[in-house]
Design a protein around this motif. Structure first.
Motif, PDB file in Angstrom:
ATOM      1  N   HIS A   1       0.785  -1.149  -0.027  1.00  0.00           N
ATOM      2  CA  HIS A   1      -0.027   0.120  -0.095  1.00  0.00           C
ATOM      3  C   HIS A   1       1.074   1.096   0.020  1.00  0.00           C
ATOM      4  CE1 HIS A   1      -3.782  -2.501   1.061  1.00  0.00           C
ATOM      5  NE2 HIS A   1      -2.775  -3.006   1.620  1.00  0.00           N
ATOM      6  N   VAL A   2       0.649   2.071  -0.986  1.00  0.00           N
ATOM      7  CA  VAL A   2       1.340   3.486  -0.994  1.00  0.00           C
ATOM      8  C   VAL A   2       0.570   4.322  -0.735  1.00  0.00           C
ATOM      9  CG1 VAL A   2       2.672   4.958  -2.548  1.00  0.00           C
ATOM     10  CG2 VAL A   2       3.026   2.520  -3.027  1.00  0.00           C
ATOM     11  N   VAL A   3       0.746   5.146   0.437  1.00  0.00           N
ATOM     12  CA  VAL A   3      -0.152   6.078   1.292  1.00  0.00           C
ATOM     13  C   VAL A   3       0.464   7.466   0.761  1.00  0.00           C
ATOM     14  CG1 VAL A   3      -1.047   4.405   2.659  1.00  0.00           C
ATOM     15  CG2 VAL A   3       0.847   5.768   3.240  1.00  0.00           C
ATOM     16  N   PRO A   4      -0.266   8.756   1.127  1.00  0.00           N
ATOM     17  CA  PRO A   4       0.295   9.850   1.164  1.00  0.00           C
ATOM     18  C   PRO A   4       1.364  10.389   2.319  1.00  0.00           C
ATOM     19  CG  PRO A   4      -2.349   9.962   0.665  1.00  0.00           C
ATOM     20  CD  PRO A   4      -1.791   8.535   1.197  1.00  0.00           C
ATOM     21  N   THR A   5       0.986   9.894   3.523  1.00  0.00           N
ATOM     22  CA  THR A   5       1.953  10.547   4.623  1.00  0.00           C
ATOM     23  C   THR A   5       2.212   9.382   5.488  1.00  0.00           C
ATOM     24  OG1 THR A   5       0.168  10.987   5.821  1.00  0.00           O
ATOM     25  CG2 THR A   5       0.459  12.720   4.247  1.00  0.00           C
ATOM     26  N   MET A   6       3.233   9.710   6.253  1.00  0.00           N
ATOM     27  CA  MET A   6       3.686   9.073   7.269  1.00  0.00           C
ATOM     28  C   MET A   6       2.342   8.722   8.323  1.00  0.00           C
ATOM     29  SD  MET A   6       6.743   7.972   7.258  1.00  0.00           S
ATOM     30  CE  MET A   6       7.113   7.683   9.061  1.00  0.00           C
ATOM     31  N   HIS A   7       1.710   9.677   8.655  1.00  0.00           N
ATOM     32  CA  HIS A   7       0.321   9.304   9.503  1.00  0.00           C
ATOM     33  C   HIS A   7      -0.373   8.518   8.772  1.00  0.00           C
ATOM     34  CE1 HIS A   7      -2.456  10.186  12.641  1.00  0.00           C
ATOM     35  NE2 HIS A   7      -3.532  10.469  11.529  1.00  0.00           N
ATOM     36  N   ASP A   8      -0.480   8.601   7.596  1.00  0.00           N
ATOM     37  CA  ASP A   8      -1.414   7.488   6.975  1.00  0.00           C
ATOM     38  C   ASP A   8      -0.870   6.011   7.204  1.00  0.00           C
ATOM     39  OD1 ASP A   8      -3.322   9.395   6.039  1.00  0.00           O
ATOM     40  OD2 ASP A   8      -2.244   9.939   4.244  1.00  0.00           O
ATOM     41  N   ARG A   9       0.396   6.056   6.847  1.00  0.00           N
ATOM     42  CA  ARG A   9       1.145   4.858   6.905  1.00  0.00           C
ATOM     43  C   ARG A   9       0.798   3.989   8.469  1.00  0.00           C
ATOM     44  NH1 ARG A   9       7.585   4.293   7.247  1.00  0.00           N
ATOM     45  NH2 ARG A   9       7.994   2.633   5.876  1.00  0.00           N
ATOM     46  N   LYS A  10       0.777   4.984   9.348  1.00  0.00           N
ATOM     47  CA  LYS A  10       1.025   4.296  10.900  1.00  0.00           C
ATOM     48  C   LYS A  10      -0.324   4.107  11.217  1.00  0.00           C
ATOM     49  CE  LYS A  10       2.959   7.902  12.477  1.00  0.00           C
ATOM     50  NZ  LYS A  10       3.624   8.770  13.616  1.00  0.00           N
ATOM     51  N   ARG A  11      -1.353   4.916  10.569  1.00  0.00           N
ATOM     52  CA  ARG A  11      -2.818   4.545  10.903  1.00  0.00           C
ATOM     53  C   ARG A  11      -3.118   3.346  10.246  1.00  0.00           C
ATOM     54  NH1 ARG A  11      -6.707   4.637   7.920  1.00  0.00           N
ATOM     55  NH2 ARG A  11      -5.738   6.218   6.513  1.00  0.00           N
ATOM     56  N   LEU A  12      -2.837   2.932   8.807  1.00  0.00           N
ATOM     57  CA  LEU A  12      -3.347   1.776   7.991  1.00  0.00           C
ATOM     58  C   LEU A  12      -2.501   0.630   8.872  1.00  0.00           C
ATOM     59  CD1 LEU A  12      -4.614   0.550   5.928  1.00  0.00           C
ATOM     60  CD2 LEU A  12      -2.912   1.102   4.356  1.00  0.00           C
TER      61      LEU A  12
END
Length: 192
Positions: A82-93
């Motif tokens: 999964h390629v996500v927009p931000t670090m926050h999105d990464r940690k949440r997912l």
């Protein structure tokens, strides 16, 4: 199937024991038929953990921010990336996909991720188990500092007990699996 979120270094570290532990953890997760969730890179302990799980026939899900795909060289051989927009999105997912969390040795990113899920658990955002794989005593100084923080009155015994520590991957997985069996189930991290 348990999903195990692993936080670890994008470097190998100074001791060969760190690499051996990362590989053993990846193999043990896959060997139990569980899924590895991690930061999506193919470098350092991150890549070693993922490669070991894949080689053992495991399912591996990576989550990496767009900005780091090229910098960390996003792992292209995963079950899912999964390629996500931000670090926050990464940690949440990563948190949403996880039943348990484990920190291997790592740097400031690993520590930040560990403390974030630990804080979320303390605040009641989730009740999933959190473990430290304390390879060659890597986390001993941190654990000593946390005892100092307890003695100084900034945390309490309940907060400290939310962290399970073991030196061997299989033992840590056994302990976390037993705790996960009593957890409430998947959490909604969109509230964070």
């Amino acid at each position: 199937m348990l999903s195990v979120c692993v936080y670890c270094g994008s470097r190998f570290g100074a001791s060969p024991a760190f690499l051996a532990a990362a590989q053993a953890l990846g193999q043990a997760i896959a060997g139990r038929g569980w899924r590895l969730v991690y930061g999506g890179g193919n470098v350092g302990l991150m890549g070693a953990t993922a490669d070991a799980a894949l080689a053992a026939g495991g399912e591996v899900v990576g989550v990496i921010p767009e900005r780091l795909v090229n910098r960390e060289v996003g792992h292209r051989g995963l079950s899912e990336l999964h390629v996500v927009p931000t670090m926050h999105d990464r940690k949440r997912l990563m948190a949403e996909l996880a039943d348990v969390f484990i920190a291997l040795p790592g740097g400031i990113g690993t520590l930040e991720e560990l403390f974030e899920v630990w804080t979320w658990r303390h605040l009641g955002y989730h009740d999933q188990p959190i473990g430290l794989l304390n390879v060659e005593g890597f986390y001993d100084p941190l654990l000593g500092f946390m005892r100092h923080t307890l003695d100084a009155g900034f945390i309490d015994g309940q907060q400290q007990s939310m962290l399970t520590v073991a030196a061997e991957p299989a033992l840590l997985l056994d302990q976390l699996a037993a705790q996960a069996a009593g957890a409430a189930g998947p959490e909604d991290f969109s509230r964070i």
